[in-house]
Scaffold this motif. Structure first.
Motif, PDB file in Angstrom:
ATOM      1  N   ARG A 298      11.075  25.802  61.499  1.00 32.93           N
ATOM      2  CA  ARG A 298      11.224  27.174  61.987  1.00 32.93           C
ATOM      3  C   ARG A 298      11.896  28.095  60.979  1.00 32.93           C
ATOM      4  N   HIS A 299      12.987  27.666  60.368  1.00 30.54           N
ATOM      5  CA  HIS A 299      13.759  28.593  59.553  1.00 30.54           C
ATOM      6  C   HIS A 299      13.381  28.586  58.079  1.00 30.54           C
ATOM      7  N   ALA A 300      13.029  27.444  57.532  1.00 33.73           N
ATOM      8  CA  ALA A 300      12.590  27.402  56.137  1.00 33.73           C
ATOM      9  C   ALA A 300      11.376  28.312  55.898  1.00 33.73           C
ATOM     10  N   PRO A 301      10.380  28.341  56.810  1.00 33.50           N
ATOM     11  CA  PRO A 301       9.272  29.275  56.608  1.00 33.50           C
ATOM     12  C   PRO A 301       9.714  30.737  56.582  1.00 33.50           C
ATOM     13  N   LEU A 302      10.745  31.069  57.353  1.00 37.57           N
ATOM     14  CA  LEU A 302      11.239  32.449  57.351  1.00 37.57           C
ATOM     15  C   LEU A 302      11.873  32.800  56.011  1.00 37.57           C
ATOM     16  N   MET A 303      12.540  31.825  55.388  1.00 36.08           N
ATOM     17  CA  MET A 303      13.101  32.049  54.059  1.00 36.08           C
ATOM     18  C   MET A 303      11.979  32.308  53.051  1.00 36.08           C
ATOM     19  N   LEU A 304      10.886  31.566  53.178  1.00 33.39           N
ATOM     20  CA  LEU A 304       9.743  31.797  52.301  1.00 33.39           C
ATOM     21  C   LEU A 304       9.140  33.184  52.546  1.00 33.39           C
ATOM     22  N   LEU A 305       9.123  33.613  53.801  1.00 33.63           N
ATOM     23  CA  LEU A 305       8.631  34.960  54.103  1.00 33.63           C
ATOM     24  C   LEU A 305       9.483  36.017  53.406  1.00 33.63           C
ATOM     25  N   CYS A 306      10.800  35.815  53.387  1.00 35.88           N
ATOM     26  CA  CYS A 306      11.677  36.774  52.700  1.00 35.88           C
ATOM     27  C   CYS A 306      11.318  36.865  51.220  1.00 35.88           C
ATOM     28  N   ALA A 307      11.036  35.712  50.605  1.00 34.11           N
ATOM     29  CA  ALA A 307      10.644  35.709  49.195  1.00 34.11           C
ATOM     30  C   ALA A 307       9.298  36.396  49.004  1.00 34.11           C
ATOM     31  N   LEU A 308       8.377  36.176  49.941  1.00 30.71           N
ATOM     32  CA  LEU A 308       7.059  36.812  49.858  1.00 30.71           C
ATOM     33  C   LEU A 308       7.179  38.322  50.026  1.00 30.71           C
TER      34      LEU A 308
ATOM     35  N   ILE B 133       5.051  33.721  62.395  1.00 29.68           N
ATOM     36  CA  ILE B 133       5.883  33.992  63.570  1.00 29.68           C
ATOM     37  C   ILE B 133       5.157  33.540  64.830  1.00 29.68           C
ATOM     38  N   GLN B 134       5.705  32.526  65.494  1.00 27.77           N
ATOM     39  CA  GLN B 134       5.073  31.949  66.683  1.00 27.77           C
ATOM     40  C   GLN B 134       5.965  32.010  67.913  1.00 27.77           C
ATOM     41  N   ARG B 135       7.212  32.418  67.734  1.00 26.51           N
ATOM     42  CA  ARG B 135       8.117  32.644  68.857  1.00 26.51           C
ATOM     43  C   ARG B 135       8.727  34.028  68.700  1.00 26.51           C
ATOM     44  N   ALA B 136       8.981  34.683  69.814  1.00 27.50           N
ATOM     45  CA  ALA B 136       9.461  36.061  69.743  1.00 27.50           C
ATOM     46  C   ALA B 136      10.777  36.184  68.984  1.00 27.50           C
ATOM     47  N   ASP B 137      11.671  35.197  69.135  1.00 27.80           N
ATOM     48  CA  ASP B 137      12.959  35.304  68.456  1.00 27.80           C
ATOM     49  C   ASP B 137      12.848  35.130  66.947  1.00 27.80           C
ATOM     50  N   GLU B 138      11.713  34.650  66.454  1.00 30.55           N
ATOM     51  CA  GLU B 138      11.544  34.527  65.007  1.00 30.55           C
ATOM     52  C   GLU B 138      11.422  35.892  64.344  1.00 30.55           C
ATOM     53  N   MET B 139      11.054  36.918  65.106  1.00 30.02           N
ATOM     54  CA  MET B 139      11.029  38.277  64.551  1.00 30.02           C
ATOM     55  C   MET B 139      12.450  38.760  64.267  1.00 30.02           C
ATOM     56  N   THR B 140      13.350  38.553  65.205  1.00 24.17           N
ATOM     57  CA  THR B 140      14.738  38.967  64.971  1.00 24.17           C
ATOM     58  C   THR B 140      15.397  38.113  63.898  1.00 24.17           C
ATOM     59  N   GLU B 141      15.064  36.828  63.862  1.00 21.87           N
ATOM     60  CA  GLU B 141      15.653  35.951  62.854  1.00 21.87           C
ATOM     61  C   GLU B 141      15.168  36.302  61.455  1.00 21.87           C
TER      62      GLU B 141
ATOM     63  N   VAL C 227      14.288  39.359  60.403  1.00 22.16           N
ATOM     64  CA  VAL C 227      15.001  40.576  59.985  1.00 22.16           C
ATOM     65  C   VAL C 227      16.455  40.252  59.635  1.00 22.16           C
ATOM     66  N   THR C 228      17.093  39.406  60.430  1.00 21.49           N
ATOM     67  CA  THR C 228      18.472  39.011  60.143  1.00 21.49           C
ATOM     68  C   THR C 228      18.561  38.320  58.783  1.00 21.49           C
ATOM     69  N   LEU C 229      17.621  37.431  58.497  1.00 25.03           N
ATOM     70  CA  LEU C 229      17.605  36.730  57.217  1.00 25.03           C
ATOM     71  C   LEU C 229      17.322  37.706  56.071  1.00 25.03           C
ATOM     72  N   TYR C 230      16.440  38.648  56.300  1.00 21.57           N
ATOM     73  CA  TYR C 230      16.115  39.664  55.296  1.00 21.57           C
ATOM     74  C   TYR C 230      17.327  40.532  54.983  1.00 21.57           C
ATOM     75  N   TRP C 231      18.186  40.739  55.972  1.00 23.45           N
ATOM     76  CA  TRP C 231      19.385  41.561  55.799  1.00 23.45           C
ATOM     77  C   TRP C 231      20.649  40.747  55.503  1.00 23.45           C
ATOM     78  N   ARG C 232      20.474  39.487  55.105  1.00 22.79           N
ATOM     79  CA  ARG C 232      21.653  38.618  54.964  1.00 22.79           C
ATOM     80  C   ARG C 232      22.632  39.127  53.909  1.00 22.79           C
ATOM     81  N   ASN C 233      22.154  39.916  52.944  1.00 21.38           N
ATOM     82  CA  ASN C 233      23.039  40.470  51.916  1.00 21.38           C
ATOM     83  C   ASN C 233      23.261  41.965  52.097  1.00 21.38           C
ATOM     84  N   GLY C 234      23.000  42.447  53.309  1.00 17.40           N
ATOM     85  CA  GLY C 234      23.190  43.874  53.586  1.00 17.40           C
ATOM     86  C   GLY C 234      21.902  44.524  54.061  1.00 17.40           C
ATOM     87  N   LYS C 235      22.022  45.512  54.936  1.00 18.06           N
ATOM     88  CA  LYS C 235      20.849  46.185  55.476  1.00 18.06           C
ATOM     89  C   LYS C 235      20.123  46.961  54.382  1.00 18.06           C
TER      90      LYS C 235
END
Length: 437
Positions: free
Chosen positions: A79-89, A105-113, A115-123
């Motif tokens: 679930r979370h490693a793919p989101l990290m790859l999305l941030c790189a993409l 994204i296959q679960r609704a909360d993965e959208m918020t996760e 964005v949170t990961l994308y903003w991990r170093n600031g909005k």
């Protein structure tokens, strides 16, 4: 974020054996496909692994990065490693960003996760492609799914909706989104909501099971609760054996459920066995080597009681066909080729967990007549690993350590989902077709 993490280091495993020289894509795959993001492993901490994933992701083409994100989510069930790859993409940009976000994204909360990961170093502003991907993903979820994952976090679903400017499919969906924004969505009919509201446990689980509203992972995780609450045994048994939604459950989850609620183990074992029946039998004699060294005996995550050894032993116990099974640590021990829970226990209890003499183990089995060799390990051998003698030889890596030994003449596979066996089977079918062409 640290990108200057690569120093000139010898190509060796953490235990000192010579490792193979890898391409950037191979390094990225072995870091990602067995990774529970941010979780510490035996040899490396979660931050180091996450930093390496980001650094390597910068170096591969967007097509490879997008395909790996999809593979990690859909086949390896991460679930979370793919989101990290999305941030790189997203950082790379380009037209592949939006469709990859939509698919991963296959679960609704993965959208918020995300964005949170994308903003991990600031909005920072979301790119056009990121907004488009989130907007497409948002449309996939109904009222129940949105309500289930509408949680109070730093980023809420309504925030994502405002950020991506998604367009509803129709007036019904527009009304659902208005309720999401106004916080008037009906509470989802889940066991968490019911029990937090004071509902009776036995009645709640009985109703949800009867109405088929309890997901399979939720079922496995709540077997102890159901047992303690006195839910009808036959009803629980039927739900276990029905395996509705089991395609999203990793094999080792059955082991965790059996340890939490031993009385249900016979049916969990039967359900796990269905995984074997779903796969065509491998032709010829297969030898299986399972790593039971100390590094494999570390928990998969801080909240889990399961280890990589559990994951490896479970995978070994569902390989179909004519098999002989061996464990290795300092010694090489043959264990009974049992299926399911019995096979898992036989492997884990087979010998003391000491060293990692993979080279010794491969040398041992090379002397045994066989058609196929499958090694399940974290690859951190102490000794030099010889080439296999079998033409069909697979090294299945179940950890994220930087260096590995199972390349070259080995077919290297990363991950602990049963889909690694699907890949193995497809690989052999492809080779057969090529040889016959």
């Amino acid at each position: 974020m640290r990108f200057n993490i690569f120093k000139k280091v010898p190509g060796i495993t953490h235990e000192g054996a010579p490792a193979r020289e890898l391409t950037v894509e191979q390094k990225l795959r072995r870091s990602v496909l067995s990774c529970l993001l941010w979780e510490n492993e035996f040899y490396e901490d979660g931050q180091t692994i996450a930093d390496r994933i980001l650094a390597l992701a910068v170096e591969v083409p967007s097509e490879i990065l997008a395909a790996l994100a999809v593979e990690a989510r859909e086949l390896m069930k991460l679930r979370h490693a793919p989101l990290m790859l999305l941030c790189a993409l997203i950082a790379k940009g380009g037209p592949m960003v939006a469709p990859t976000i939509e698919r991963v994204i296959q679960r609704a909360d993965e959208m918020t996760e995300l964005v949170t990961l994308y903003w991990r170093n600031g909005k920072r502003p979301l790119s056009k492609q990121m907004k488009l991907g989130l907007a497409r993903a948002f449309v996939k979820f109904d009222a129940y799914q949105l309500a289930k994952y509408d949680r109070d976090g730093d980023v809420k679903l309504r925030d994502v909706l405002f950020l991506c400017h998604a367009k509803p499919r129709d007036t019904a969906q527009a009304e659902i989104w208005k309720q999401l924004v106004d916080k008037t969505l009906a509470s989802p009919d889940t066991w968490e909501v019911a029990l937090s509201g004071g509902a009776d446990k036995a009645a709640t689980f009985t109703r949800l099971l009867g109405e088929r509203k309890l997901g399979y992972l939720a079922l496995l995780r709540n077997l102890r609760n159901m047992d303690q609450a006195g839910v009808d045994e036959a009803l629980v048994k039927d739900a276990i054996l029905a395996r509705r939604g089991a395609e999203r459950v990793l094999p080792f989850r059955y082991v965790a459920a059996a340890r939490a609620a031993p009385r249900f183990e016979p049916w969990l074992d039967q359900a796990l066995a269905e995984t074997i029946l779903e796969q065509p039998v491998l032709k010829g004699r297969t030898l299986i080597l399972v790593d039971v060294s100390p590094s494999m005996n570390v928990r998969l995550s801080a909240k889990s009681d399961l280890t990589r050894m559990d994951a490896a032993a479970t995978l070994a116990s569902i390989i179909p066909g004519d098999v002989r099974v061996f464990s290795f640590s300092n010694e090489v021990i043959e264990v009974p080729p049992r299926r399911g829970m019995a096979g898992i226990d036989a492997i884990i209890r087979s010998q003391p967990s000491n060293g990692t003499l993979l080279g010794k183990a491969v040398t041992h089995v090379n002397a045994i007549k066989h058609d196929r060799l499958i090694v399940i390990t974290d690859e951190q051998s102490q000794d030099v690993v010889p080439d296999p003698v079998a033409a069909k030889a697979y090294m299945i890596n179940v950890a994220s350590a930087r260096h590995g030994v199972g390349y070259g003449t080995w077919t290297h596979i990363d991950g602990f989902s049963e889909n690694v066996l699907t890949f193995l089977r497809e690989q052999e079918t492809f080779q057969l077709n090529v040889s016959e062409a």
